[in-house]
Design a protein around this motif. Structure first.
Motif, PDB file in Angstrom:
ATOM      1  N   LYS A  33      38.645   1.672 -25.384  1.00  0.00           N
ATOM      2  CA  LYS A  33      39.125   2.615 -26.396  1.00  0.00           C
ATOM      3  C   LYS A  33      39.303   3.984 -25.739  1.00  0.00           C
ATOM      4  O   LYS A  33      38.833   4.217 -24.624  1.00  0.00           O
ATOM      5  CB  LYS A  33      38.116   2.695 -27.552  1.00  0.00           C
ATOM      6  N   ASP A  34      39.970   4.901 -26.468  1.00  0.00           N
ATOM      7  CA  ASP A  34      40.327   6.189 -25.863  1.00  0.00           C
ATOM      8  C   ASP A  34      39.139   6.979 -25.314  1.00  0.00           C
ATOM      9  O   ASP A  34      39.275   7.742 -24.357  1.00  0.00           O
ATOM     10  CB  ASP A  34      41.061   7.073 -26.885  1.00  0.00           C
ATOM     11  N   GLY A  98      39.349   5.834 -20.478  1.00  0.00           N
ATOM     12  CA  GLY A  98      40.116   6.103 -21.692  1.00  0.00           C
ATOM     13  C   GLY A  98      40.724   7.501 -21.666  1.00  0.00           C
ATOM     14  O   GLY A  98      40.170   8.420 -21.052  1.00  0.00           O
ATOM     15  N   TYR A 101      38.422  10.344 -22.770  1.00  0.00           N
ATOM     16  CA  TYR A 101      37.059  10.396 -22.236  1.00  0.00           C
ATOM     17  C   TYR A 101      36.781  11.814 -21.731  1.00  0.00           C
ATOM     18  O   TYR A 101      37.595  12.389 -20.998  1.00  0.00           O
ATOM     19  CB  TYR A 101      36.886   9.383 -21.097  1.00  0.00           C
TER      20      TYR A 101
END
Lengths: 343, 343
Positions: A33-34, A98, A101
């Motif tokens: 995920k991002d 991501g 992050y």
């Protein structure tokens, strides 16, 4: 777009609403995920309490242990021992970072060690290559996810990765000793010959200095010898840590009075009272052992009218990874001991 | 002559060598040794965790509860709940002081409250007169022994003895708050409407002063009202303490940031993460609840990379009885609340 939680609650499957550590099942889909990092895992370092439980449950049969570990990870989506509740940590190579992050210094290809527990880390194991029954390390092919709040350390290029893994597994312990022990303090370390123990003893000697006293408590003869060879304590006491009066008598025979700080790093139940009795009324007991009982500590101090401050060991403190890796690099005898056992 | 131990190990029957609290059976012969006090007991205040367990196991049937309590004391020689491990305290009148007892200010006829746990106090019950199912008090005829290290407080003549018993049962909590909370601090109290909670809130308001903030967290509407009526907090948050994210969101909505000190006095499991999340990285969580899990606290803080200091609640600290009785005498609304419930 899905709203992402920095604690990783997006990945909690059941029970809903809890944080990943409290969850019995989390989503270990290996699509980043991002706000996450995806890691290709090299080795797991199973927490000592968990590894001991698995070893005992499987009668030290490595095939059965492999089955049990795979079963836990398949069921829970993470390597959290259902009996002990504990996890461990891992090393691996970053595969993908991501887009959202928050740490900009990490990129694909970096070799890192996670500094959060496996008890909350999404993990998928493709294959277990080997289990080292003497040092709690499990070599695998697989992947893991690190959340936005999941801390990590880069593995220094000039150090063996398995040495780094072993040291960072207990990085909190010497770093907390560094915060607690002051010049001239008297210090008792219960379980001083273990992995955490030698790191704590080294740090305590350094902080307490020439006017301080560091006393190691161990329960086997060879451990006395080891600590004397390593010169990690001023005195070593051979005693059963579950026998509070024995520990009390022997430490007082050496030190003449109770000590300022006691560090408990022995993975054994019923050692709370030993720590409380040997520590001054105004002193501090730092419980690092996962075998510590909250109730026994709380009622134990009250029961003997001791005003001692008792702290729950926090595996994380700022700068703990750097401190511990520096310690190992600056203490050749400890480094040799760890290299022999963990690499 | 028998060599007497100041911790009372002379009275341990099994297992041999442990301290009285860790023993499963102690000698409750009511003949005073030279370094002991003999007490004619009036009332037991069973520890809240223990009383709740007994109440549930007996479906609130008072006759069954009586049987269960007698059975525990007959089997163990002390009122230590085998499930929770906890005890409570008692009030009574001193019947005899041993010739070598070190405190000279106590004499036969003094009414005292013991400040060590019933989990280590030799006790014999002749008869249970009544059990008050709403306030954890058990009125009995019987006797108890206090060891040389067993601390106690004299019951002030101008205060109702059962009010004193109720307040001293949790005397450690406000006294620890007094040590922890500084001028200008922001403080969260989880379980602020309970017996410990109101005492802690009062003390926190006093220490934090006009520049500080005290936020109570409770889980029922009437508790919000109670705390507002008592003016014991600047804000009251209605939230489920086991839901860490809910507590975090609601406290931050009130305070704008995490707090300096969190006090956990709610007798409910799985509230560790709420405490950790609402507290600053550099702050302190004080766990007073006997329902606290050492492992959940330790791994929980590490899991979210929080450097918070977590302290195990110590029921004893110097001057705690005086502080707590003064508090009750100086806080008319709290005194009225306690009189209504406990006398």
């Amino acid at each position: 777009m899905e709203k992402l939680c920095r604690f990783g609650t997006n990945r909690v499957i059941e029970p809903k609403g809890v944080l990943p550590q409290a969850a019995t099942k989390i989503d270990n889909t290996m699509i980043v995920k991002d706000n996450e990092i995806l890691i290709d895992v090299i080795t797991l370092n199973i927490d000592s309490a968990s590894f001991t439980q698995i070893k005992q449950a499987c009668n030290k049969d490595v095939n059965k242990m492999e089955e049990m570990i795979l079963d836990i990870v398949n069921t829970r989506g993470k390597m959290q021992n259902p009996v002990t509740g504990s996890g461990g940590m891992l090393i691996g190579v970053v595969k993908e970072v991501g887009s959202a992050y928050p740490v900009s210094t990490v990129q694909a290809g970096d070799k890192i060690a996670t500094l959060v527990s496996l008890s909350l880390t999404p993990l998928k194991i493709d294959k277990i290559h080997s289990i080292n029954i003497t040092n709690d390390q499990v070599h695998i092919s697989g992947q893991a996810i690190l959340f936005e709040t999941g801390i990590f350390a880069k593995v220094p290029e000039d150090m063996d990765e398995h040495l780094v893994l072993a040291a960072l597994d207990v990085a909190g312990a010497p770093a907390q000793v560094d915060k607690l022990v002051k010049e001239g303090d008297s210090v008792v370390i219960i379980g001083a010959a273990g992995k955490s123990g030698v790191l704590c003893a080294y740090q305590a000697m350094k902080n307490a200095g020439p006017n301080g006293t560091v006393i190691g408590v161990v329960n086997e003869e060879w451990q006395v010898q080891l600590l004397q060879d390593l010169r990690l304590c001023h005195s070593v006491v051979l005693a059963d840590a579950t026998n509070a009066l024995e520990v009390y008598d022997k430490v007082l025979a050496v030190n003449g009075e109770q000590v300022d700080v006691t560090i408990n790093v022995v993975n054994v139940q019923n050692t709370e009272m030993s720590c409380i009795l040997v520590t001054k009324d105004t002193g501090i007991v730092y419980f690092f052992s996962m075998a510590t009982s909250f109730t026994k500590a709380a009622l134990g101090a009250e029961g003997v009218g001791s005003d001692v401050t008792m702290i729950i060991g926090n595996g994380y403190t700022k700068g703990h990874a750097e401190l511990t890796l520096n310690l190992v690099n600056n203490a050749p005898k400890i480094k040799a001991l760890f290299e022999q056992k963990y690499t």
